[in-house]
Design a protein around this motif. Structure first.
Motif, PDB file in Angstrom:
ATOM      1  N   THR A  16     -23.489  34.926 -53.022  1.00 32.34           N
ATOM      2  CA  THR A  16     -23.758  33.841 -52.083  1.00 32.34           C
ATOM      3  C   THR A  16     -24.332  32.644 -52.832  1.00 32.34           C
ATOM      4  OG1 THR A  16     -24.193  35.377 -50.263  1.00 32.34           O
ATOM      5  CG2 THR A  16     -25.043  33.133 -50.030  1.00 32.34           C
ATOM      6  N   LEU A  53     -23.973  25.818 -51.959  1.00 30.38           N
ATOM      7  CA  LEU A  53     -22.783  25.534 -51.150  1.00 30.38           C
ATOM      8  C   LEU A  53     -22.875  26.142 -49.751  1.00 30.38           C
ATOM      9  CD1 LEU A  53     -19.930  26.211 -53.759  1.00 30.38           C
ATOM     10  CD2 LEU A  53     -20.768  23.992 -52.977  1.00 30.38           C
ATOM     11  N   ASN A  54     -23.887  27.011 -49.551  1.00 25.52           N
ATOM     12  CA  ASN A  54     -24.008  27.758 -48.293  1.00 25.52           C
ATOM     13  C   ASN A  54     -22.715  28.508 -48.004  1.00 25.52           C
ATOM     14  OD1 ASN A  54     -25.273  28.710 -45.976  1.00 25.52           O
ATOM     15  ND2 ASN A  54     -24.562  26.988 -44.731  1.00 25.52           N
ATOM     16  N   ARG A  55     -22.265  29.235 -49.035  1.00 22.54           N
ATOM     17  CA  ARG A  55     -20.987  29.924 -48.925  1.00 22.54           C
ATOM     18  C   ARG A  55     -21.037  31.262 -49.665  1.00 22.54           C
ATOM     19  NH1 ARG A  55     -15.018  27.427 -50.488  1.00 22.54           N
ATOM     20  NH2 ARG A  55     -13.921  29.405 -50.758  1.00 22.54           N
ATOM     21  N   LYS A  56     -20.406  32.266 -49.095  1.00 21.92           N
ATOM     22  CA  LYS A  56     -20.354  33.584 -49.734  1.00 21.92           C
ATOM     23  C   LYS A  56     -18.965  33.813 -50.326  1.00 21.92           C
ATOM     24  CE  LYS A  56     -21.257  38.503 -49.011  1.00 21.92           C
ATOM     25  NZ  LYS A  56     -21.711  39.532 -48.040  1.00 21.92           N
ATOM     26  N   PHE A  57     -18.925  34.266 -51.572  1.00 26.66           N
ATOM     27  CA  PHE A  57     -17.674  34.580 -52.251  1.00 26.66           C
ATOM     28  C   PHE A  57     -17.530  36.099 -52.379  1.00 26.66           C
ATOM     29  CE2 PHE A  57     -18.921  30.393 -53.713  1.00 26.66           C
ATOM     30  CZ  PHE A  57     -17.733  29.679 -53.756  1.00 26.66           C
TER      31      PHE A  57
END
Length: 266
Positions: free
Chosen positions: A92, A96-100
């Motif tokens: 996470t 970017l406040n995004r989970k990969f």
């Protein structure tokens, strides 16, 4: 007595052979546990910056992979060859406040020296701190002074006021802090005195600039700049570069405002 000496000699030989076998077994086990470095080369499909990283969606052979590298100027369509990286699953990005589902962490652009980096070294490069498990190489360990600089600004308040730069995109340091959100990822030009320099940290130089504006209490009188160029402390220079906000290099070291890839002119 002679018999006792012979028995003792046999014991020493047996112990040595046993230690050699155990050492060989440990070496094989260590080799089996070592993460495999993933070669990275291909076309940039997508790119974004966040949390001190540049994330690149790379067409790596037949596979599309997300790769995180230290902050770097990258364009869609560009062909990149990166240092081999190591995969991290379910990562996470707070920036970017995004989970990969998975991200491959790389030390950055490959160079002629073909530097080989361990997983701990990759971690040190991205976090900007030494002492990761397994030990980081000297090049990565030097990241600490850059991070320390974020917590210990140079004595900018003692700097006499410097005449503001002229032309488009020109600002004082106080104006850069005041307008930083509007200036995100935009070119800026600022004139000031070099009050501190830290060389070759994460493959760049870190320069502190002051122009006599801003507030020492609010920490808006000292501007940190990264560059491949190396000005001298005490020089009054005009700087042009790209402004970024809220860059986090890990371990609690965070830059509210940072000017990257700067060029200097006296």
């Amino acid at each position: 007595m002679k018999r006792l000496v012979n028995l003792f000699s046999l014991f020493i030989v047996f112990a040595a052979l046993t230690a050699q076998q155990v050492g060989a077994a440990d070496t094989k086990a260590g080799a089996a546990d070592k993460p495999k470095a993933i070669p990275l080369s291909g076309k940039v499909l997508e790119t974004m910056d966040g949390g001190g990283y540049t994330y690149v969606n790379l067409q790596n052979g037949q596979e599309k992979v997300w790769v995180a590298i230290p902050l770097t100027k990258v364009k869609v369509g560009q062909q990149l060859t990166l240092m081999p990286g190591f995969e991290m699953k379910n990562f996470t990005s707070k920036g970017l406040n995004r989970k990969f589902d998975k991200v491959i962490f790389s030390g950055g652009l490959a160079n002629a020296e073909k530097i080989e980096m361990s997983p701990s070294a990759i971690k040190a490069v991205h976090q900007g701190v030494p002492g990761a498990p397994g030990g980081a190489p000297a090049a990565a360990s030097k990241a600490a002074p850059a991070a320390s600089a974020a917590k210990a600004p140079a004595p900018a308040s003692k700097t006499k006021k410097v005449t503001k730069a002229k032309g488009p995109n020109a600002y004082t340091i106080a104006e850069i802090y005041a307008k930083s959100k509007k200036l995100e990822k935009k070119p800026v030009v600022v004139r000031g005195r070099v009050v501190r320099v830290s060389q070759k940290i994460m493959k760049r130089n870190w320069i502190h600039l002051a122009d006599g504006t801003g507030s020492s209490a609010k920490k808006t009188d000292d501007l940190v700049i990264t560059s491949q160029e190396l000005p001298k402390e005490g020089d009054v220079v005009t700087v042009s570069g790209t402004l970024y906000n809220n860059l986090d290099f890990g371990a609690g070291y965070r830059y509210n405002v940072l000017v990257q890839d700067a060029k200097f002119k006296k």
